[in-house]
Each structure stands twice: as structure tokens, then as C-alpha cells.
Design a protein around this motif. Sequence first.
Motif, PDB file in Angstrom:
ATOM      1  N   ILE A   4       0.846  -1.198   0.000  1.00  0.00           N
ATOM      2  CA  ILE A   4       0.000   0.000   0.000  1.00  0.00           C
ATOM      3  C   ILE A   4       0.877   1.242   0.000  1.00  0.00           C
ATOM      4  O   ILE A   4       0.659   2.175  -0.758  1.00  0.00           O
ATOM      5  CB  ILE A   4      -0.946  -0.003   1.216  1.00  0.00           C
ATOM      6  N   PHE A   5       1.898   1.257   0.853  1.00  0.00           N
ATOM      7  CA  PHE A   5       2.798   2.401   0.915  1.00  0.00           C
ATOM      8  C   PHE A   5       3.502   2.613  -0.415  1.00  0.00           C
ATOM      9  O   PHE A   5       3.593   3.708  -0.911  1.00  0.00           O
ATOM     10  CB  PHE A   5       3.856   2.206   2.003  1.00  0.00           C
ATOM     11  N   ARG A   6       3.996   1.549  -0.988  1.00  0.00           N
ATOM     12  CA  ARG A   6       4.705   1.668  -2.256  1.00  0.00           C
ATOM     13  C   ARG A   6       3.806   2.282  -3.323  1.00  0.00           C
ATOM     14  O   ARG A   6       4.195   3.178  -4.022  1.00  0.00           O
ATOM     15  CB  ARG A   6       5.186   0.304  -2.740  1.00  0.00           C
ATOM     16  N   ARG A   7       2.614   1.792  -3.418  1.00  0.00           N
ATOM     17  CA  ARG A   7       1.712   2.237  -4.477  1.00  0.00           C
ATOM     18  C   ARG A   7       1.321   3.694  -4.309  1.00  0.00           C
ATOM     19  O   ARG A   7       1.292   4.446  -5.262  1.00  0.00           O
ATOM     20  CB  ARG A   7       0.469   1.366  -4.464  1.00  0.00           C
ATOM     21  N   LYS A   8       1.055   4.133  -3.086  1.00  0.00           N
ATOM     22  CA  LYS A   8       0.508   5.467  -2.895  1.00  0.00           C
ATOM     23  C   LYS A   8       1.547   6.543  -2.598  1.00  0.00           C
ATOM     24  O   LYS A   8       1.423   7.654  -3.079  1.00  0.00           O
ATOM     25  CB  LYS A   8      -0.527   5.452  -1.780  1.00  0.00           C
ATOM     26  N   ARG A  32      -2.985  11.208  12.641  1.00  0.00           N
ATOM     27  CA  ARG A  32      -2.339  10.249  13.528  1.00  0.00           C
ATOM     28  C   ARG A  32      -2.634   8.827  13.086  1.00  0.00           C
ATOM     29  O   ARG A  32      -3.702   8.535  12.555  1.00  0.00           O
ATOM     30  CB  ARG A  32      -2.855  10.432  14.957  1.00  0.00           C
ATOM     31  N   ARG A  33      -1.645   7.946  13.315  1.00  0.00           N
ATOM     32  CA  ARG A  33      -1.812   6.504  13.145  1.00  0.00           C
ATOM     33  C   ARG A  33      -2.205   6.075  11.730  1.00  0.00           C
ATOM     34  O   ARG A  33      -3.053   5.209  11.538  1.00  0.00           O
ATOM     35  CB  ARG A  33      -2.812   5.974  14.166  1.00  0.00           C
ATOM     36  N   VAL A  34      -1.588   6.705  10.736  1.00  0.00           N
ATOM     37  CA  VAL A  34      -1.864   6.304   9.358  1.00  0.00           C
ATOM     38  C   VAL A  34      -0.646   5.688   8.675  1.00  0.00           C
ATOM     39  O   VAL A  34      -0.712   5.325   7.517  1.00  0.00           O
ATOM     40  CB  VAL A  34      -2.397   7.485   8.506  1.00  0.00           C
ATOM     41  N   LEU A  39       6.260   4.357   6.858  1.00  0.00           N
ATOM     42  CA  LEU A  39       6.628   4.693   5.489  1.00  0.00           C
ATOM     43  C   LEU A  39       8.055   5.232   5.419  1.00  0.00           C
ATOM     44  O   LEU A  39       8.869   4.772   4.617  1.00  0.00           O
ATOM     45  CB  LEU A  39       5.657   5.732   4.930  1.00  0.00           C
ATOM     46  N   VAL A  40       8.377   6.176   6.291  1.00  0.00           N
ATOM     47  CA  VAL A  40       9.706   6.790   6.280  1.00  0.00           C
ATOM     48  C   VAL A  40      10.767   5.779   6.688  1.00  0.00           C
ATOM     49  O   VAL A  40      11.857   5.746   6.110  1.00  0.00           O
ATOM     50  CB  VAL A  40       9.725   8.037   7.188  1.00  0.00           C
TER      51      VAL A  40
END
Length: 62
Positions: A4-8, A32-34, A39-40
Motif C-alpha cells: 500500500i505504501f509503495r503504491r501510494k 495520527r496513526r496512518v 513509510l519513512v
Amino acid sequence: MERIFRRKLYERLLEWKRVSNGKTAIMVEGARRVGKSTLVELFAWSFGNIVQGDTVAIEPSK
């Protein structure tokens, strides 16, 4: 969850890294909490550049 992180957002971080060439900082903001920290961290680990720690507010002495 990493997909999900990669795609968005991950691709946007890669673009920032390519364009900035290490000359600018980036601030990741959001609710918060997303998953901002995750991601970082994933992004940093992919380049072997990670320092973990908590932000601490220090009041100036009087």
C-alpha cells in the motif's frame, strides 16, 4: 501493508530523493496513526540510511 505504501506514497519519496539530490529536507505530515513513521522507516531502510529516536522538546534555561 508495504505494498500500500509503495503504491501510494513510496514512489513520491523516490521522486523527491531523485529531484532533491540530498539538498532539501522533506516533512511528512498527516493524521495520527496512518503509517507515516512506517513509510519513512521503510524508505530509509531501503537505502541503508536510518537513525531512530524520539523527538524531545527542550526548554531553554533561564
